[in-house]
Design an enzyme around this catalytic site. Structure first.
Site, PDB file in Angstrom:
ATOM      1  N   HIS A 198     -39.825  18.890  43.809  1.00 35.10           N
ATOM      2  CA  HIS A 198     -38.470  19.210  43.353  1.00 35.10           C
ATOM      3  C   HIS A 198     -37.569  19.382  44.572  1.00 35.10           C
ATOM      4  O   HIS A 198     -37.729  20.344  45.339  1.00 35.10           O
ATOM      5  CB  HIS A 198     -38.460  20.503  42.541  1.00 35.10           C
ATOM      6  N   MET A 292     -41.833  27.505  40.928  1.00 33.55           N
ATOM      7  CA  MET A 292     -41.468  28.294  39.756  1.00 33.55           C
ATOM      8  C   MET A 292     -41.474  27.409  38.510  1.00 33.55           C
ATOM      9  O   MET A 292     -41.377  26.188  38.606  1.00 33.55           O
ATOM     10  CB  MET A 292     -40.080  28.912  39.948  1.00 33.55           C
TER      11      MET A 292
END
Length: 351
Positions: A198, A292
């Site tokens: 990401h 996360m």
């Protein structure tokens, strides 16, 4: 719940006020400010902040120098605040390798950014950082070695077909971990590697170049349809998704526009789902690293259920045990391993 203490470090008084106001308005933060790295180190000693947001370009002491002092003397979660330029992307990647947890784009930088979007990202990443493990702790090696010596060997498995593809997903804390893990993969690795990290598009080309300099395998940013070959690592371009497909002459990897069906990009779940459509699951190896959220957990669990081999990074080394923790909770990990053991297991399985 007690408010988290944040130190905002920036040489611009306007930027300090703006970042402080964003955090104060969000609630749950006690915010202090510092005007440069020297001031920041003094304030850290005095107020012991839970999180530091750190500008890169400052007089007297720049952000990287300040970060190195923080990680050596008073380790704590640090979020870099940087404008998205090519130069700052390189510096930010270096900061992540030094131990910064994450980064956010600076409002009013070279890219026009919606202040509301920046606020959401800043607040979210500072909250995540407050619960994160700051850097991988120095001195952790002996502890991990003791765990490995005490742990029973993994159960014997029947030989499957040769591994065709290795898929790796990561998010918060990922760039630093990738710079440790990928160089440990041998140049003789028999299967190609595809990485979904990401990250914004500004960062993926510098990340690929940086990894290419230190890895035994060649490292490429995926910008077009590219044949997939052993001896290579393919990094999915940021702000897009990376997919695998099969043609008559073999596997290819390609960059495609983000899908609204997935929250994070490049999407780990979307990458793994594409591999499941065109590969025998028993010939896949997947590793889900720090980050996360839960991206990758669903599809990598499906790989394990179908007979493939999967790894979740252990909580003891993960900066944020979100994604790998979710994979472990779903029973989707063949093994849960600390970061130093992951490259060796991948190489063993791909042999």
């Amino acid at each position: 719940m007690a408010a988290k203490t944040v130190l905002v470090v920036d040489d611009s008084a306007l930027m300090r006020r703006m970042l402080k106001q964003m955090l104060v308005d969000a609630g749950g933060f006690e915010v202090h400010t510092a005007r440069n790295g020297v001031d920041a180190l003094e304030q850290i000693e005095r107020v012991e902040p839970d999180v530091v947001t750190l500008d890169i370009n400052m007089p007297e002491m720049d952000g990287l120098t300040c970060l190195s002092h923080i990680m050596r003397e008073r380790p704590r979660p640090v979020v870099m605040v940087s404008s998205l330029t090519e130069h700052n992307a390189l510096v930010t990647l270096e900061a992540l390798e030094l131990g910064a947890v994450d980064y956010v784009p600076k409002p009013g930088g070279t890219v026009s950014l919606n202040v509301a979007d920046v606020t959401e990202e800043l607040v979210g990443k500072v909250r995540t950082a407050a619960a994160a493990r700051p850097s991988r702790a120095r001195g952790l090696t002996r502890r991990l070695q003791a765990q490995r010596e005490q742990a029973p060997p993994p159960p014997a498995r029947a030989r499957t077909g040769r591994v065709e593809l290795i898929l790796i997903g990561s998010s918060t804390g990922g760039p630093a971990l990738l710079s440790e893990l990928l160089p440990k993969l041998p140049g003789t690795l028999a299967a190609p590697v595809i990485v979904a990290q990401h990250i914004p598009a500004t960062f993926t080309a510098p990340l690929a170049r940086r990894l290419d300099e230190i890895c035994q395998l060649r490292v490429h940013e995926v910008t077009r349809i590219t044949p997939v070959r052993p001896g290579n690592i393919y990094i999915g371009r940021g702000d897009a998704d990376v997919l695998v497909a099969r043609r008559a002459d073999g596997l290819v990897v390609k960059s495609v526009p983000e899908s609204g069906d997935y929250r994070w990009h490049p999407s780990v779940d979307r990458l793994v789902a594409s591999a499941l459509r065109c590969c025998d699951p028993t010939r896949l190896v997947c590793a889900l690293l720090t980050g996360m959220g839960d991206d990758g957990a669903e599809q990598i669990a499906a790989v394990r259920q179908a007979g493939g081999r999967t790894i979740a990074e252990a909580e003891v080394t993960a900066v944020v045990w979100g994604m790998p923790g979710e994979l472990a909770r779903r029973g989707g990990a063949t093994e849960v391993l600390p970061a130093p053991a992951i490259a060796g297991r991948i190489a063993e399985w791909a042999d």
